[in-house]
Write a protein that holds these residues in place. Structure first.
Motif, PDB file in Angstrom:
ATOM      1  N   ALA A 233     -10.181 -24.661 -13.132  1.00 11.73           N
ATOM      2  CA  ALA A 233      -9.426 -25.699 -12.459  1.00 11.73           C
ATOM      3  C   ALA A 233      -8.207 -26.085 -13.270  1.00 11.73           C
ATOM      4  N   GLY A 234      -7.055 -26.042 -12.628  1.00 11.42           N
ATOM      5  CA  GLY A 234      -5.863 -26.578 -13.232  1.00 11.42           C
ATOM      6  C   GLY A 234      -5.281 -25.718 -14.324  1.00 11.42           C
ATOM      7  N   ALA A 235      -5.859 -24.556 -14.565  1.00  7.57           N
ATOM      8  CA  ALA A 235      -5.301 -23.720 -15.613  1.00  7.57           C
ATOM      9  C   ALA A 235      -4.205 -22.848 -15.024  1.00  7.57           C
ATOM     10  N   ALA A 236      -2.978 -23.154 -15.417  1.00 12.56           N
ATOM     11  CA  ALA A 236      -1.876 -22.407 -14.819  1.00 12.56           C
ATOM     12  C   ALA A 236      -1.917 -20.959 -15.272  1.00 12.56           C
TER      13      ALA A 236
ATOM     14  N   VAL B  35      -8.984 -25.648  -7.440  1.00 12.38           N
ATOM     15  CA  VAL B  35      -7.971 -26.691  -7.301  1.00 12.38           C
ATOM     16  C   VAL B  35      -6.613 -26.030  -7.495  1.00 12.38           C
ATOM     17  N   PRO B  36      -5.616 -26.368  -6.667  1.00 12.41           N
ATOM     18  CA  PRO B  36      -4.303 -25.734  -6.818  1.00 12.41           C
ATOM     19  C   PRO B  36      -3.785 -25.855  -8.250  1.00 12.41           C
ATOM     20  N   GLU B  37      -2.907 -24.924  -8.613  1.00  8.82           N
ATOM     21  CA  GLU B  37      -2.510 -24.876 -10.014  1.00  8.82           C
ATOM     22  C   GLU B  37      -1.606 -26.024 -10.420  1.00  8.82           C
TER      23      GLU B  37
ATOM     24  N   ARG C  56     -15.731 -17.494  -7.476  1.00  7.75           N
ATOM     25  CA  ARG C  56     -15.266 -18.882  -7.540  1.00  7.75           C
ATOM     26  C   ARG C  56     -15.435 -19.533  -6.163  1.00  7.75           C
TER      27      ARG C  56
ATOM     28  N   ILE D   4     -12.410 -28.588 -17.137  1.00 12.59           N
ATOM     29  CA  ILE D   4     -12.975 -27.608 -16.223  1.00 12.59           C
ATOM     30  C   ILE D   4     -14.481 -27.787 -16.115  1.00 12.59           C
TER      31      ILE D   4
ATOM     32  N   PRO E 187      -2.280 -24.182 -20.494  1.00 10.05           N
ATOM     33  CA  PRO E 187      -2.943 -24.478 -19.211  1.00 10.05           C
ATOM     34  C   PRO E 187      -2.817 -25.933 -18.793  1.00 10.05           C
TER      35      PRO E 187
ATOM     36  N   ALA F 212     -11.011 -21.033 -18.147  1.00  9.50           N
ATOM     37  CA  ALA F 212     -10.209 -22.184 -17.758  1.00  9.50           C
ATOM     38  C   ALA F 212      -9.883 -22.048 -16.285  1.00  9.50           C
TER      39      ALA F 212
ATOM     40  N   VAL G 105      -2.225 -29.013  -9.836  1.00  9.57           N
ATOM     41  CA  VAL G 105      -3.059 -30.207  -9.966  1.00  9.57           C
ATOM     42  C   VAL G 105      -3.859 -30.121 -11.264  1.00  9.57           C
ATOM     43  N   GLN G 106      -3.819 -31.168 -12.034  1.00 13.27           N
ATOM     44  CA  GLN G 106      -4.645 -31.226 -13.237  1.00 13.27           C
ATOM     45  C   GLN G 106      -5.861 -32.087 -12.912  1.00 13.27           C
TER      46      GLN G 106
END
Lengths: 254, 997, 449
Positions: free
Chosen positions: B27-30, A152-154, A148, A108, B879, B25, A156-157
């Motif tokens: 970006a990318g944290a579900a 980025v969509p969830e 924010r 992040i 996450p 967290a 996507v890592q």
């Protein structure tokens, strides 16, 4: 053969020939670049820069103007504290990593702690209204609820770490933040946009890097023998040939 | 995931301030998406940045779990942005990163939505909110009233000392209690050697394990450690493997691994042990034999054969083997074998070990094992009596649940109602708390400070891994505050338990001597490593001498039950019932029966047949203690004259997950204690069985019990190991095959699973749930075949010549090199990665489910609905893994998030991923190390070497899917019928069946 | 057309004028009955729509399917309708090419049936999608993700096969309609005239018109014919391409095509008999036509029966225990009911068609054809469900029972089909006037034999 015939012939030659010629050159240049790409060198140590020093040109903006500029700006969400990136990075010559450090170590983007702001703002600009609000947050022990800008969509890592270490400059994705009074979403964050880089000519960096690593650094016998070289073997196009991000779906979606 | 860097709490827990870091967290944290505090579109930074934590990365805190089953475990709690998301074994522990299913699910205990959110007070029939001040004041006043009893779990370390001091200070009685305790074992050792001790059972060094009922791989003494020892004793590849004989009326999880089973009638294990001992003594004819000759004389094989129900012949063979063994070991009866004469049984086993020479060799009293002492069941029963007679003014219940765990026939709950002040310090609204006048909820273990002697000389330290989820307090702090109100403040210097703890550790540090580091360094090292090894001056005598008392002991012949004899047993998922509030445990299929979300009655086919009872039919079991009606499970691993029921279900309180599931087996016990030790008789009660003719509901997660010779679960005789090569995987073809993996890539991820080591304990399955955000679907959906578990342990029966043998088969995505699921997906949601994985891209999946149809291993799971993670369970979500929603197919990914992270780390250091660097969640938590993960392209990697072994085979390899998972055949001493697996013969024809071969 | 060798009962032939009148009579203000039927269909369709909406909201769990039986009634019904769709092309195109005159009175109905059946079938792949709102991922279009469908997947082949089939069928049907539309144009006045006129594309009936018309009709018949084989072959590969025992078989393509024609003809019979009665078309659709259809029914029934037997033979011949177990269970396991229903309806019942008396009794024929329709639905159920429920890994064996949602949607699909058919019956001639007249003209000349 009459003049008319000649003219027609000339016209034909020009209309048909020129494109062919261009095509020819085009092809040639393509070939050239292809050979260039094919040329693989050994891995030179590339100087490691996490913090690209950019040319800063102060515009003489004052703090009040900066605040006003943030509030007047139209793009991007208004922040609880009218923080002006242009002011801090242009006038004050601050580097991104001063506040957003350790983004190279984690997935992040790291938001600066309120404590960091207060480091300067206990004294600097303490009389300004927004700064007093900031202080209010700090004293009440509440963090600042920044709006924010990039999400980025969830599914996507997205690891900042990998991109920064591959020397993707911040501004390639975030734009010239140092020229934004209020930060707005500069890029679409759509998959097609990701692929603009990832689906570039040449070979998958991921795989290429691995292959290069085998050639350059055979796997050590014991973990102790690992020789950290800091960042990835970078700029593979210079050292190895093609270069692009991984296009394996599993690299980002899992 | 574990970043490897272990942190300690240093000064308090502000640095992991909970709410403030939630949602950092981004970006990318579900997880950031769901559940309060929802920071949706906000980015919440730290107020004050912790110097040693990078947001968005995991930090591991070493701490201690004492409540997770019979053994205390040191764990690493992986903390992401202020919340624990995963538990892993402390690598420096004896058992390494291994954990038990119960330990993993401690997370769901921590995040249980039904925890008591704050102090509660009884008003009329309801429990209403109150303030801590009032609650403490009330409790203090009650304690000052005198005649107080403090009930806690047993403890060694500061806590034990603290509770005693506290009790003394306020003039109360401290009763540490463990429902599934070891009092009988201790008493027996007292009689035999005059030692109040628990020895160390080194089954790894034994070549013949003779078990009299202890479920040592599941629920007895130290399952994780014993599992590791058990696997270490099975060098099947070198033709050496301990013979394992199981004696008892019912095959438990451990019994399923046995080579042979002597189904002795419940309670007659004593006689078997004595008879074997007599035979062994006769063969050894040494000094030890001479000493016990007298005691053993009456127990001839013929004499016992009748009452035990085991033919003399079999006993003789067993005795023959056992006497001839180099390092024999006899394991005592566990809970399931704990009858009305438990001490006798234990003593008989001790005598057997004594004559066989196991004492001092495989059973050592100078070993590491230590277990805290606790009051026996009889004492609790007596407390119940005193309570009902009004002798008790105040009962403080902290961390135990007697209202549930005492047999109902003793009326403990009613007695509790007779006590003026019942104060519960339980974090959960369990049966006892529901009956309390005040609830002062205490922290979960993972939120609290503590320590404990987990093995001799090793003091483990527990630290808060996160801020409390609810408005709770440290249990000991509550007691301190209560004591202060009760006017016993001056008894303690420390104002809070952390101070007290450090005080105790100051003393420990004081003993270290001059060259010791400063206390601060020492303390911090203990915190970061999870504990400190202390010098133990005297280990004691490894083989103490047998006392005269034991040599002239008079064994009582067990009374033969008239109808059926009842056996109650703990399970790995619920243990004594403390696991029942955890969805993961409810949905984990019991390894023996594969039943979920319920309790059942195990009946032998020969008994069920005449009654016309089939699995799922309701039967009524009646004993002197009571009667229950429950679904039957027809199980051939039990004696025809025995009924078995699991403990731990049938809660009336304890949260939405636990309430109303199955029945409480303790309702069937009349609470007869063993005369000598005062332990509760969990087995041996006589029962009657009647078929109700009605159909009940019992969800069984296994379609068929045999693999029909399909090369799915394979069992071979130990003599066939060398020539069991037919199934060997040719790694070169596996790796170089065109689409197995990108030829450019140095990796082809693979796995090997040793069925010979797998005990079916379920640690891997639970670890997968917690690592990969698997939802829990509930009983009904399980019944419809809609469970979401990425990994299932199938239990297949294999016929042997004189019986059958169970093979546990952990089944997960085989990551085929030539996967049937890939070509049929119309949108490339299922595709092949450069590293040979079968990728599954959730956001691309449209849900045609063709891949699942075409998967021969049936390991793909479809999201039939969008499943909920009620707050705060959603705080546990990882996450690094997307939370899937309805209409999407999913399956095991080989923990690709760990693979990707390891690759990034490796690149940073300019190297390839080293062997063993990546551990999948299942591999990491396997006590027997049955699972090995690694790179198949590296011929030196562990997985490559394992897969090349002579026992390797690919599941359903005639389909030529070229799986990345190689199974290693299970090995038994039992003779197998001709043409069975592993013994040549039918492999030629299978080869013909597979055209691609 | 060389119809001389075809034997046509010549007594009481209607005049050409009669033909115009009789055939276009139904196209007039409908009776109450009609509205009632239409209303029932509409209601059922609405119910199915609601069921589907709920399923989309909650997830596929609303259906009874599970793991391992991931496909259930939806795919069963899908294959069923695709099968029904076959008779159309067969009767119009193939029989046209082989010049079998008896098609003339039924081809219009059959073609219409085809169109509506494909329209129905096409819904099910959508209904069974876990995330139907992303159905367009299956469509090949240049997306920013640079992703295309997986052309190796039979499901994608399916999409193309059925798309093509629908287009061709539609064009073929419309072409056949043009002359009749002209007839209607001349019959009516006002808005109707305008409408029919527009669709008849200014047909004059001149020799030139007819010449072009014939030529194009012939070509289209030629193009359509291979589709009879291709469509259901591709559908059968949805299964044959899988590894599932009971699916993974080479005989599936011919097996499915035969089955499709079988069910298609049965549906034509089921529909034309009441139609004939309702619109009083006895003079035009005679026992002679039904006799021929019955023969075709009998023939395909024999093929299907042979395929059933052959499946078992191959299972035994493969000596693969897994395959054998799968087929043993199919006939004796949990789903033996559907299996034996299938055998009875598709193999036993049609055997009565050996007798001319049965073939000529419309009642008997109607009953038999209904039996066949039921049997063919169960055939798909048996193939799909029993195979999945009893696969490689015994511990994963699990049975499936349809849920209310699934059944509602299935019933709705029938309603949807008949809804369109009713509209068709009231707005367009259900028999090709042009071809009939041509036929009659011929008969009048020769005065029969």
């Amino acid at each position: 053969m009459t003049l008319r015939h000649r003219l027609i012939a000339a016209a034909v030659i020009v209309t048909v020939g020129l494109p062919l010629v261009f095509l020819g050159f085009g092809g040639a240049t393509l070939d050239a670049s292809g050979q260039e790409a094919a040329a693989t060198g050994t891995l030179q140590e590339v100087p490691v820069r996490l913090d690209p020093i950019k040319e800063r040109n102060p515009t003489g903006q004052t703090a009040d103007e900066a605040i006003a500029a943030h509030e007047d700006a139209t793009e991007g969400p208004e922040q609880p504290i009218p923080f002006n990136h242009r002011f801090h990075s242009q006038e004050l010559q601050m580097q991104c990593e001063y506040c957003h450090g350790s983004s190279d170590q984690t997935a992040i983007a790291v938001m600066p702690a309120v404590d960091l702001c207060m480091g300067c703002h206990r004294i600097v600009g303490a009389n300004l209204e927004p700064i007093q609000r900031l202080r209010g947050f700090y004293d009440s022990g509440e963090p600042v609820p920044w709006e924010r800008v990039y999400k980025v969509p969830e599914f996507v890592q997205f690891p900042h770490r990998a991109h920064i270490r591959s020397q993707v400059e911040c501004e390639e994705c975030h734009g010239k933040v140092e020229e934004m009074d209020r930060v707005y979403q500069y890029t679409s964050l759509k998959m097609g946009w990701c692929l603009d880089c990832h689906w570039d000519v040449g070979e998958d960096t991921d795989v290429a890097t691995d292959r290069l690593l085998i050639e350059q650094y055979p796997p050590p016998e014991t973990p102790d023998e690992r020789q950290p070289i800091g960042l990835y073997p970078r700029r593979l196009d210079q050292q190895y040939g093609a270069n692009r991000g991984p296009i394996d779906c599993f690299a980002c979606h899992y | 995931m574990n970043d490897g860097d272990v942190k300690y709490s240093g000064n308090g827990t502000t640095r992991r301030d909970f709410v403030k870091v939630m949602g950092v967290a981004g970006a990318g944290a579900a997880a950031a998406a769901c559940g309060p505090p929802d920071t949706g579109d906000k980015l919440i930074p730290y107020l004050i940045p912790p110097d040693d934590i990078v947001p968005g990365t995991n930090v591991s805190y070493a701490t201690l779990l004492t409540g997770a089953g019979p053994e205390p475990l040191t764990v690493h709690a992986s903390v992401r942005d202020g919340r624990v998301i995963k538990l892993e074994g402390n690598p420096s522990a004896r058992t390494g990163t291994a954990l038990s299913a119960m330990a993993h699910s401690a997370l769901q205990d921590l995040y249980d939505p039904d925890r008591v959110p704050g102090p509660r007070q009884r008003a009329a029939d309801a429990l209403v909110e109150t303030t801590w001040e009032d609650a403490i004041a009330a409790a203090g006043a009650a304690v000052a009233g005198g005649a107080t009893v403090l009930l806690t779990p047993p403890a060694i370390g500061s806590a034990a000392r603290f509770y005693q001091e506290w009790a003394d200070a306020v003039g109360a009685t401290w009763m540490p209690w463990e429902p599934l305790g070891l009092e009988a074992l201790r008493t027996a050792h007292g009689i035999a050697f005059g030692l109040d001790a628990i020895p160390t059972y080194e089954i790894n060094r034994s070549d013949h394990i003779l078990c009299f009922g202890a479920d040592f791989l599941g629920t007895w003494l130290a399952p994780v450690e014993m599992g590791a020892r058990f696997a270490a004793g099975r060098f099947a590849d070198h033709g050496v493997q301990a013979r394992f004989t199981f004696v008892g009326p019912r095959l438990s999880l451990s019994g399923l691994k046995a080579d042979e089973w002597l189904p002795a009638r419940a309670g007659t294990e004593t006689l078997v042990a004595l008879a074997i001992a007599r035979e062994v003594a006769a063969r050894k004819a040494d000094g030890r034999a001479a000493r016990v000759e007298g005691v053993l004389a009456p127990f001839t094989l013929e004499a016992v054969a009748e009452s035990t129900g085991v033919e003399a012949g079999k006993l003789a063979d067993l005795a023959e083997h056992f006497a001839a063994a180099q390092a024999p070991i006899a394991l005592p009866p566990g809970i399931a074998g704990q009858g009305p004469a438990a001490t006798d049984t234990h003593l008989a086993v001790i005598l057997l070990n004594y004559v066989a020479g196991a004492i001092g060799s495989t059973i050592r009293f100078d070993g590491e094992t230590v277990r805290p002492r606790h009051v026996p069941f009889a004492a609790m029963a007596d407390l119940g009596r005193r309570m009902s007679e009004g002798e008790i003014q105040t009962v403080i219940v902290a961390g135990v649940n007697p209202a549930y765990a005492m047999p109902a026939s003793l009326g403990f709950a009613e007695a509790l109602a007779n006590v003026p002040n019942v104060i519960s310090l339980s974090p959960h609204a369990d049966e006892t708390a529901a009956a309390a006048d005040w609830i002062l909820p205490s922290h979960h273990e993972l939120e609290a400070w503590g320590d404990g002697m987990i093995s001799r000389g090793y003091m483990a330290l527990a630290q808060p891994a996160m801020q409390p989820v609810f408005d709770t307090r440290q249990r000991e702090d509550i007691l301190l505050q209560v004591a202060a109100v009760a006017g016993a403040a001056e008894a303690f210097q420390a104002t809070d338990y952390r101070g007290y703890l450090q005080g105790v550790w100051q003393d420990l540090h004081g003993r270290l001597g001059a060259e010791a580091p400063t206390f601060e360094d020492w303390w911090h090292r203990a915190l970061s490593e999870g504990g400190i090894a202390l010098a133990v001056p005297d280990l004691g005598d490894p083989a103490p001498a047998l006392t005269a008392a034991a040599a002239n002991y008079s064994f009582r012949a067990p009374a033969a039950p008239e109808d059926f004899s009842l056996v109650t047993f703990p399970t790995v998922q619920f243990y004594d019932g403390r696991g029942a509030n955890r969805q993961w445990m409810q949905e984990f299929p019991d390894t023996v029966t594969k039943a979920v979300w319920n309790a059942w009655v195990e009946i032998h086919p020969e008994t069920a047949g005449p009654l016309g009872v089939e699995t799922g039919d309701l039967v009524q079991v009646t004993t002197a203690g009571g009667s229950v009606t429950a679904p039957a499970y027809v199980y051939k691993g039990i004696r025809p004259d025995t009924l078995a029921v699991p403990l731990g279900q049938g809660h009336t309180a304890y949260g939405r997950t636990a309430v109303g599931r199955g029945f409480n087996a303790l309702d069937l016990l009349d609470g007869t204690p063993d005369q000598r030790s005062g332990s509760l008789a969990y087995s041996g009660a006589s029962a009657t069985l009647t078929a109700t003719g009605r159909r009940g509901k019992l969800v069984i997660m296994q379609g068929h019990d045999y693999d029909l010779d399909r090369e799915i679960a394979e069992l071979i005789n130990i003599h066939d190991v060398p020539n069991a090569m037919e199934h060997e995987i040719d790694l070169t073809t596996l790796v170089e095959a065109a689409f197995d993996s990108d030829p450019q890539s140095p990796y082809r991820w693979g796995m090997s699973i040793d069925l010979n080591a797998c005990t079916g304990c379920g640690a891997c399955v639970t670890a997968c749930y917690s690592e990969n955000n698997l939802p829990v679907v509930g009983e009904d959906l399980c019944g419809q075949g809609r469970e979401m578990s990425w990994m299932q342990i199938m239990r297949y029966w294999e016929e042997t010549e004189d019986g059958y043998h169970a093979v546990h088969l952990p089944t997960l995505c085989q990551q085929c090199g030539d996967a049937p699921c890939e070509p049929v997906c119309p949108v490339y949601a299922a595709y092949h990665t450069p590293e040979g994985l079968n990728g599954q891209i959730y956001n691309r999946c449209v849900g045609t489910r063709y891949c699942a149809n075409n998967c021969p291993y049936k390991v793909r799971r479809f999201n039939w609905f969008t499943y909920e993670f009620p707050y705060p369970l959603n705080l546990q979500l990882n996450p690094d893994v997307t939370v899937r929603s309805k209409g999407v197919m999913e399956k095991c990914t080989f923990c690709v998030q760990r693979i990707n992270k390891a690759k990034l780390d490796a690149k940073d250091e300019g190297r390839l991923v080293a062997d063993g660097e990546i551990q999948t969640a299942c591999m990491q938590s396997c006590p027997t190390q049955a699972i090995v993960f690694g790179n198949l392209k590296d011929p030196a990697s562990r997985v490559s070497r394992k897969a090349k072994g002579s026992r390797g085979y690919a599941m359903l390899d005639e389909l030529n899917t070229r799986p990345a998972i190689t199974y290693l055949k299970s090995v038994t001493h039992a003779a197998l019928p001709e043409g069975a697996h592993g013994t040549g013969g039918e492999h030629e024809e299978t080869a013909e069946q597979a055209p691609e071969h | 057309m060389a119809t001389a060798e075809i034997e046509v009962p010549s007594e009481g032939l209607p005049s050409l004028a009669d033909a115009n009148r009789d055939i276009s009579r139904p196209i007039s203000t409908p009776y109450k009955r009609y509205w009632l039927l239409l209303g029932i269909c509409g209601a059922l369709i609405a119910a199915a729509g609601i069921a589907w909406t709920i399923q989309i909201r909650d997830g596929m769990g609303r259906a009874g399917i599970n793991n391992p039986v991931n496909w259930g009634v939806y795919i069963v019904t899908f294959v069923f309708w695709v099968g029904i769709a076959h008779s159309g092309t067969l009767i119009s195109a193939v029989l046209y090419l082989v010049r079998s005159g008896w098609r003339t009175t039924i081809n219009r109905t059959a073609e219409a049936m085809t169109i509506f059946a494909v329209m129905t079938a096409g819904l099910f792949p959508l209904i069974h999608l876990g995330r139907v709102w992303y159905f367009y991922y299956l469509v090949p279009y240049p997306s920013t993700r640079l992703l295309w469908p997986n052309f190796r997947s039979p499901l994608v082949w399916d999409m193309f096969a059925i798309g093509t089939y629908f287009t061709i069928s539609l064009v073929f049907w419309y072409l056949g309609l043009i002359p009749d539309l002209a007839v209607l144009r001349d019959k009516f006045t006002g808005i109707k005239k305008k409408l029919y006129g527009a669709f008849s594309l200014g047909w004059t009936g001149s020799v030139r018109d007819w010449a072009h018309y014939r030529r194009l009709y012939l070509y289209l018949a030629g193009i359509a014919t291979p589709l009879v084989l291709s469509v259901h072959s591709v559908v059968s590969w949805d299964f044959a391409m899988g590894v599932v025992p009971g699916w993974h078989s080479t005989i599936f393509a011919p097996y499915f095509v035969a089955g499709a024609i079988f069910s298609g003809i049965a549906m034509v019979i089921t529909i034309t008999i009441p139609l004939r009665w309702a619109f009083g078309l006895d003079k035009y659709i005679t026992t002679y036509h039904f006799d021929n259809m019955a023969k075709l029914l009998l023939f395909t029934s024999l093929i299907v029966g042979y395929a059933y037997g052959m499946e078992y033979f191959l299972a035994w011949f493969s000596a693969d225990p897994i395959e054998m177990e799968s087929f043993r269970w199919r006939a004796s396991g949990f789903y033996r009911g559907p299996f034996w229903i299938m055998v009875f309806c598709n193999v036993v019942v049609p055997m009565s068609l050996w007798f001319k008396r049965t073939r000529n009794s419309l009642k008997a024929l109607f009953v038999i054809s209904v039996f066949v329709n039921i049997g063919m639905w169960y055939e798909r159920f048996v193939i799909i469900v029993t195979s999945l429920a009893h696969e490689f890994d015994p511990s994963a064996w699990q049975v499936y029972t349809p849920s209310l949602t699934e059944l509602t949607i299935m019933v709705g699909s029938f309603a949807w089909f008949f809804f369109w058919f009713l509209l068709f019956a009231k707005t367009l001639p259900v028999i090709s006037i042009a071809e009939v007249k041509e036929h009659l003209a011929h008969e009048h000349e020769h005065g029969g034999h």
